[in-house]
Motif scaffolding. Structure first.
Motif, PDB file in Angstrom:
ATOM      1  N   UNK A 112       8.579 129.986-114.777  1.00  0.00           N
ATOM      2  CA  UNK A 112       9.594 129.031-115.220  1.00  0.00           C
ATOM      3  C   UNK A 112       9.198 127.638-114.743  1.00  0.00           C
ATOM      4  N   UNK A 113       8.916 126.785-115.699  1.00  0.00           N
ATOM      5  CA  UNK A 113       8.523 125.422-115.370  1.00  0.00           C
ATOM      6  C   UNK A 113       9.078 124.451-116.380  1.00  0.00           C
ATOM      7  N   UNK A 133      22.008 131.508-118.888  1.00  0.00           N
ATOM      8  CA  UNK A 133      22.600 132.236-117.770  1.00  0.00           C
ATOM      9  C   UNK A 133      24.103 132.371-117.967  1.00  0.00           C
ATOM     10  N   UNK A 134      24.614 133.532-117.561  1.00  0.00           N
ATOM     11  CA  UNK A 134      26.042 133.827-117.623  1.00  0.00           C
ATOM     12  C   UNK A 134      26.559 133.936-116.198  1.00  0.00           C
ATOM     13  N   UNK A 137      23.094 129.259-108.391  1.00  0.00           N
ATOM     14  CA  UNK A 137      22.033 128.840-107.478  1.00  0.00           C
ATOM     15  C   UNK A 137      20.656 128.934-108.136  1.00  0.00           C
ATOM     16  N   UNK A 138      20.412 130.045-108.829  1.00  0.00           N
ATOM     17  CA  UNK A 138      19.129 130.221-109.509  1.00  0.00           C
ATOM     18  C   UNK A 138      18.925 129.168-110.584  1.00  0.00           C
ATOM     19  N   UNK A 139      19.987 128.860-111.309  1.00  0.00           N
ATOM     20  CA  UNK A 139      19.856 127.858-112.357  1.00  0.00           C
ATOM     21  C   UNK A 139      19.612 126.463-111.771  1.00  0.00           C
ATOM     22  N   UNK A 140      20.175 126.211-110.607  1.00  0.00           N
ATOM     23  CA  UNK A 140      19.880 124.947-109.941  1.00  0.00           C
ATOM     24  C   UNK A 140      18.406 124.848-109.581  1.00  0.00           C
ATOM     25  N   UNK A 144      16.472 124.225-112.831  1.00  0.00           N
ATOM     26  CA  UNK A 144      16.648 122.851-113.302  1.00  0.00           C
ATOM     27  C   UNK A 144      15.775 121.896-112.501  1.00  0.00           C
ATOM     28  N   UNK A 145      15.617 122.177-111.202  1.00  0.00           N
ATOM     29  CA  UNK A 145      14.770 121.347-110.359  1.00  0.00           C
ATOM     30  C   UNK A 145      13.309 121.420-110.734  1.00  0.00           C
ATOM     31  N   UNK A 146      12.916 122.478-111.433  1.00  0.00           N
ATOM     32  CA  UNK A 146      11.530 122.608-111.901  1.00  0.00           C
ATOM     33  C   UNK A 146      11.327 122.027-113.292  1.00  0.00           C
TER      34      UNK A 146
END
Length: 342
Positions: A251-252, A259-260, A272-275, A278-280
């Motif tokens: 994931x880049x 995500x749900x 948290x994972x989506x944050x 998004x940072x990547x």
């Protein structure tokens, strides 16, 4: 969202809200009878039996039943019966078989093998005249009516609703029972939510991840399947916990992730994972029932109900995405409505 083209997928997905109240009312006595059996026998385990979208409903059942009822839930491997014909010991086991058609030979073989080994069987099925229905100790018709689009939608939503009803009754969860009373109106509202960011972001996509956790994992699996079969998109579903064990390495920049996230603790990990993604520089498409600012709107409800509402919103968006990509969501290539695996 507006849609001037009346595909079967769109029409059928929209029917779920009108059917769910009758389905739940019809199945309430059977759920009570099953609860009496569980209270008396105290099954050591529940085993689900399903394929395809129904197996994603079984994932939902695992989390809902384990958290609300406290009985371990595992998934049967149909090939053990249909390919290997292996002997089983299933005394004291409750099997929950889930299917739209109720006709897949390997599922029927699995049910027969478990019944012969001492299990009792609850069947959640759309076709009440199917061979699977005749094998039920407790029959739960989902009442979806005919579903002509290859992509199952209303039958999946109604299966989730019946599973939630069973869990509420077995677990004596009054709050979930009350939430189910609100489900018809909430499904109608969820169907009208604007998920056009998903359509625009994925119009030219080729690969993506779909994330969920706990109650939301089954709908992540279902969404990934629908993107494959209706939109010709390579989508992989992961728990937001499992995605950190290797898959997140790919994931880049500009990689899409749907995500749900429910409003509870399971949703916290998804957020948290989506944050992190998004940072990547990934393209995050987050349905967030907590109201903390997801890309896709979601309705806050009982934690068990929220995934049912989110998949309803997703179905409308997936239908629109398929047409945007020049595809017919009702007739995906190489697929047919009833898949009879052996």
């Amino acid at each position: 969202m507006t849609n001037s083209i009346g595909t079967l997928m769109l029409a059928e997905a929209g029917e779920a809200s009108a059917r769910v109240a009758d389905t739940l009312a019809r199945n309430a006595p059977t759920a009570a009878a099953l609860a009496r059996h569980v209270a008396e026998v105290k099954p050591a385990a529940i085993v689900t039996c399903a394929r395809g979208s129904s197996d994603h409903a079984a994932t939902f059942a695992k989390y809902v039943l384990e958290t609300l009822v406290g009985i371990p839930v595992s998934s049967a491997a149909p090939s053990v019966a249909s390919v290997y014909a292996a002997p089983l010991r299933a005394e004291g086991v409750l099997m929950i078989a889930i299917s739209q058609s109720g006709r897949s030979p390997d599922l029927l073989a699995t049910i027969d093998r478990y019944r012969a080994a001492g299990a009792k069987v609850a069947v959640i099925v759309n076709d009440e005249a199917s061979p699977m229905a005749t094998r039920a100790d407790w029959l739960f018709p989902i009442g979806a009516g005919p579903e002509r689009s290859v992509a199952a939608t209303k039958s999946f939503i109604l299966s989730l609703a019946v599973i939630a009803e069973i869990a509420a009754v077995l677990g004596k969860d009054a709050s979930l029972g009350e939430a189910l009373d609100q489900l018809p109106a909430q499904l109608a509202a969820a169907f009208d939510l604007d998920w056009t960011p998903l359509t625009s972001t994925l119009a030219d996509a080729t690969n993506l991840f779909v994330l969920g956790r706990g109650y939301g994992l089954g709908i992540a699996q279902e969404a990934a399947l629908k993107l494959k079969e209706t939109c010709a998109l390579h989508a992989e579903a992961f728990s937001s916990a499992e995605v950190r064990h290797g898959p997140m390495a790919i994931v880049g920049d500009r990689f899409p992730v749907i995500a749900f996230a429910g409003s509870g603790h399971d949703g916290d990990d998804v957020r948290s994972a989506m944050g992190d993604f998004a940072g990547r520089g990934a393209c995050p498409l987050l349905a967030d029932a907590s109201g903390s600012g997801g890309t896709l709107p979601a309705i806050a409800a009982h934690p068990v109900i929220e995934p049912i509402l989110m998949i309803q919103s997703f179905y409308r968006a997936a239908e629109a995405l398929a047409r945007t990509r020049g595809l017919d969501p009702d007739s995906p290539p190489h697929l047919r409505k009833v898949t009879e695996t052996r």
